[in-house]
Design a protein around this motif. Structure first.
Motif, PDB file in Angstrom:
ATOM      1  N   PRO A  34       0.855  -1.200   0.000  1.00 43.47           N
ATOM      2  CA  PRO A  34       0.000   0.000   0.000  1.00 43.47           C
ATOM      3  C   PRO A  34       0.885   1.241   0.000  1.00 43.47           C
ATOM      4  N   LYS A  35       0.441   2.248  -0.734  1.00 46.65           N
ATOM      5  CA  LYS A  35       1.236   3.471  -0.850  1.00 46.65           C
ATOM      6  C   LYS A  35       0.394   4.688  -0.481  1.00 46.65           C
ATOM      7  N   PHE A  52      -4.658  15.222  19.549  1.00 41.86           N
ATOM      8  CA  PHE A  52      -4.694  13.791  19.196  1.00 41.86           C
ATOM      9  C   PHE A  52      -5.879  13.549  18.272  1.00 41.86           C
ATOM     10  N   ALA A  53      -5.584  13.146  17.033  1.00 40.00           N
ATOM     11  CA  ALA A  53      -6.646  12.867  16.053  1.00 40.00           C
ATOM     12  C   ALA A  53      -6.687  11.359  15.846  1.00 40.00           C
ATOM     13  N   ARG A  54      -7.782  10.738  16.275  1.00 39.81           N
ATOM     14  CA  ARG A  54      -7.835   9.265  16.308  1.00 39.81           C
ATOM     15  C   ARG A  54      -8.756   8.710  15.231  1.00 39.81           C
ATOM     16  N   ARG A  55      -8.227   7.754  14.462  1.00 38.13           N
ATOM     17  CA  ARG A  55      -9.034   7.002  13.478  1.00 38.13           C
ATOM     18  C   ARG A  55      -9.403   5.686  14.142  1.00 38.13           C
ATOM     19  N   PRO A  56     -10.677   5.316  14.237  1.00 41.60           N
ATOM     20  CA  PRO A  56     -11.042   4.108  14.970  1.00 41.60           C
ATOM     21  C   PRO A  56     -10.513   2.846  14.295  1.00 41.60           C
ATOM     22  N   GLY A  57     -10.322   1.817  15.135  1.00 37.16           N
ATOM     23  CA  GLY A  57      -9.918   0.507  14.612  1.00 37.16           C
ATOM     24  C   GLY A  57     -10.995  -0.497  14.950  1.00 37.16           C
ATOM     25  N   ARG A  58     -10.676  -1.776  14.782  1.00 41.62           N
ATOM     26  CA  ARG A  58     -11.673  -2.820  15.077  1.00 41.62           C
ATOM     27  C   ARG A  58     -11.864  -2.931  16.588  1.00 41.62           C
ATOM     28  N   ASN A  59     -10.769  -2.806  17.347  1.00 41.80           N
ATOM     29  CA  ASN A  59     -10.813  -2.926  18.822  1.00 41.80           C
ATOM     30  C   ASN A  59     -10.484  -1.571  19.438  1.00 41.80           C
ATOM     31  N   ASN A  60     -11.478  -0.726  19.646  1.00 44.47           N
ATOM     32  CA  ASN A  60     -11.193   0.655  20.062  1.00 44.47           C
ATOM     33  C   ASN A  60     -10.875   0.799  21.531  1.00 44.47           C
ATOM     34  N   HIS A  61     -10.942  -0.300  22.283  1.00 41.95           N
ATOM     35  CA  HIS A  61     -10.516  -0.167  23.680  1.00 41.95           C
ATOM     36  C   HIS A  61      -9.016  -0.470  23.785  1.00 41.95           C
ATOM     37  N   LEU A  62      -8.394  -0.880  22.663  1.00 42.06           N
ATOM     38  CA  LEU A  62      -6.941  -1.103  22.683  1.00 42.06           C
ATOM     39  C   LEU A  62      -6.229   0.231  22.480  1.00 42.06           C
ATOM     40  N   GLY A  79      -9.727   1.680   2.362  1.00 42.22           N
ATOM     41  CA  GLY A  79     -10.738   0.964   3.147  1.00 42.22           C
ATOM     42  C   GLY A  79     -10.115  -0.070   4.067  1.00 42.22           C
ATOM     43  N   LEU A  80      -8.932   0.248   4.555  1.00 45.93           N
ATOM     44  CA  LEU A  80      -8.211  -0.687   5.432  1.00 45.93           C
ATOM     45  C   LEU A  80      -8.643  -0.473   6.879  1.00 45.93           C
ATOM     46  N   GLU A  81      -9.152  -1.531   7.525  1.00 41.83           N
ATOM     47  CA  GLU A  81      -9.483  -1.427   8.950  1.00 41.83           C
ATOM     48  C   GLU A  81      -8.326  -2.030   9.744  1.00 41.83           C
ATOM     49  N   THR A  82      -7.871  -1.342  10.748  1.00 39.18           N
ATOM     50  CA  THR A  82      -6.758  -1.851  11.569  1.00 39.18           C
ATOM     51  C   THR A  82      -7.326  -2.388  12.880  1.00 39.18           C
ATOM     52  N   GLU A  83      -6.644  -3.310  13.502  1.00 35.98           N
ATOM     53  CA  GLU A  83      -7.110  -3.833  14.800  1.00 35.98           C
ATOM     54  C   GLU A  83      -7.206  -2.694  15.808  1.00 35.98           C
ATOM     55  N   ARG A  84      -6.106  -1.939  15.880  1.00 34.08           N
ATOM     56  CA  ARG A  84      -6.045  -0.863  16.879  1.00 34.08           C
ATOM     57  C   ARG A  84      -6.424   0.469  16.223  1.00 34.08           C
ATOM     58  N   PRO A  85      -6.823   1.454  17.017  1.00 33.55           N
ATOM     59  CA  PRO A  85      -6.976   2.794  16.439  1.00 33.55           C
ATOM     60  C   PRO A  85      -5.607   3.315  16.000  1.00 33.55           C
TER      61      PRO A  85
END
Ligand code: HGY
Ligand code: MN
Ligand code: MN
Length: 428
Positions: A8-9, A69-79, A117-123
């Motif tokens: 990915p680029k 702090f600008a946060r993009r949510p991930g799959r596990n947002n409590h991490l 459209g990549l979802e990451t585990e963590r934010p």
């Protein structure tokens, strides 16, 4: 420097355009920027960054030191998120890339994750740190220093500029005295992307600097007090000339740097002469000293030589001296696993790399005290920085952000041990 096709680029044109847009805020005639921390121009830069992050779907929070702090949510947002960032404040004659590049490379990673459209585990979190430069308010790296617990919040807010304004007052005035309590925003890992601000990468034709360490620093302030008196009738032997003393101290500082070559550096950057009138023998002189070395023992030795030398010069000129160390941190050794992720990311992308020690201080130096941290360097033209002519090639800027994307993706998909064991248990 052919980057591989499959990985990915980031969008290099978009990143470059954002950098040039941000550079309009505080633009100077020679093509640099003057965006001193917590001025209205710093506010404008902060507001633009927040606007761009909100447009990218991030939630934005500000802490009590004005760190953003600008946060993009991930799959596990409590991490805990994977963080990246740098600073928007500049030197009085600063450049368009110092700090800003690391801030906008983080935003570009978020924009790219959205595009793909990549979802990451963590934010994933892009950040801006208050008063990195230490120019308007000394010392440097105060926002990240309070975040890391090196300085108290009270110390951070009480830093005062030459006009007597404090960081706390200025944060309030520009609307960035946030409510997020300090020290409760854990980060899983932190990466900072920055121009090298020195000549090595460009000279060797390397695209990526894998930053393994950063040299330690010591900052001092010295006030020499003699006797103002008339430049005409005052005979030479009776003078107590504070500027003559300062001239000897400047020579001493340079000699100490040279004596600890090739790694140590020493600088007198500020000199204020009182009353600064051509026919008055100066009664007071204020100056600053900046020592750096990637060896703590040498820095300690340099400290001792400075103190002894200043005492001798003061005695010789019958001057009073008040020498204070106002800032110090030891050499930084970045986290090996994060450094390796930078190295492997760069190699996967086909970029030339070399390990490098940072000569400059960065917010990552304090972040490394609270979370696994590493830095990514790219060359800058002629190795020049802290100068309005600071410049970089778009392909370097793009390469560094591509490596940042690799490193952040690797860390953002790292789950805690407990997840992995429970997951495997579930699969069994
Ligand atoms: O001084 C430094 O190294 C940084 O630019 N604040
Ligand atoms: Mn910087
Ligand atoms: Mn700087």
């Amino acid at each position: 420097m052919a980057a591989s096709k499959t990985e990915p680029k980031i969008n290099g044109d978009r990143l470059w355009a954002s950098l040039m847009e941000m550079a309009k805020i505080g633009a100077t005639p020679k093509g640099g920027v003057c965006r001193l921390t917590l001025t209205d121009l710093d506010k404008q830069g902060r507001d633009l960054f927040v606007q761009w992050c909100e447009q990218a779907g991030c939630t934005v929070k500000v802490d009590q030191m004005g760190n953003i702090f600008a946060r993009r949510p991930g799959r596990n947002n409590h991490l805990a998120p994977v963080g990246t960032g740098s600073h928007l404040d500049s030197q009085p004659t600063g450049g368009r890339f110092d700090g800003v590049y690391g801030v906008l490379a983080g935003l570009e990673v978020i924009r790219t994750l959205n595009d793909l459209g990549l979802e990451t585990e963590r934010p994933v979190e892009a950040s801006v740190w208050t008063n990195e430069e230490g120019s308007r308010f000394a010392p440097a790296m105060v926002g990240s220093g309070v975040y890391a617990g090196v300085f108290s919040l009270e110390y951070g807010h009480s830093r005062t500029d030459p006009q007597g304004k404090t960081i706390g007052e200025e944060l309030k005035r520009i609307g960035y005295l946030g409510t997020e309590p300090m020290g409760n925003r854990p980060v899983h890992a932190f990466f900072e992307t920055h121009i090298e601000q020195g000549p090595i990468l460009e000279h060797e034709g390397q695209t990526i600097g894998v930053v393994t360490d950063a040299q330690g620093q010591r900052w001092y302030e010295l006030l020499l007090t003699g006797q103002d008196s008339h430049a005409g009738p005052t005979p030479m032997p009776v003078r107590r000339d504070a500027l003559l003393g300062a001239a000897r101290v400047i020579q001493l500082v340079n000699e100490i740097g040279l004596a600890h070559a090739p790694l140590a550096v020493s600088t007198v950057g500020m000199l204020n002469v009182f009353p600064n009138s051509r026919n008055v023998i100066p009664g007071k002189v204020f100056l600053t000293v900046d020592f750096r070395c990637p060896d703590n023992a040498e820095l300690l030795q340099m400290d001792a030589e400075l103190r002894a030398g200043v005492a001798k010069i003061a005695a010789q000129g019958r001057l009073e001296q008040d020498l204070k160390q106002i800032f110090q941190y030891d050499c930084v050794h970045f986290d090996q696993s994060c450094v390796q992720m930078v190295r492997e990311g760069a190699q996967r992308l086909g970029y030339s790399t070399r390990d490098i020690v940072s000569g400059a201080g960065h917010d990552a130096c304090y972040m490394s005290q609270v979370t696994p941290t590493a830095m990514i360097f790219v060359p800058c033209i002629g190795g020049i920085s802290h100068n309005e002519i600071e410049d970089a090639k778009p392909e370097w800027i793009e390469a560094g952000a591509n490596v940042l994307l690799q490193a952040m993706l690797a860390k953002a998909n790292e789950l805690p041990e407990v997840f992995r064991s429970s997951e495997t248990a579930a699969l069994a």
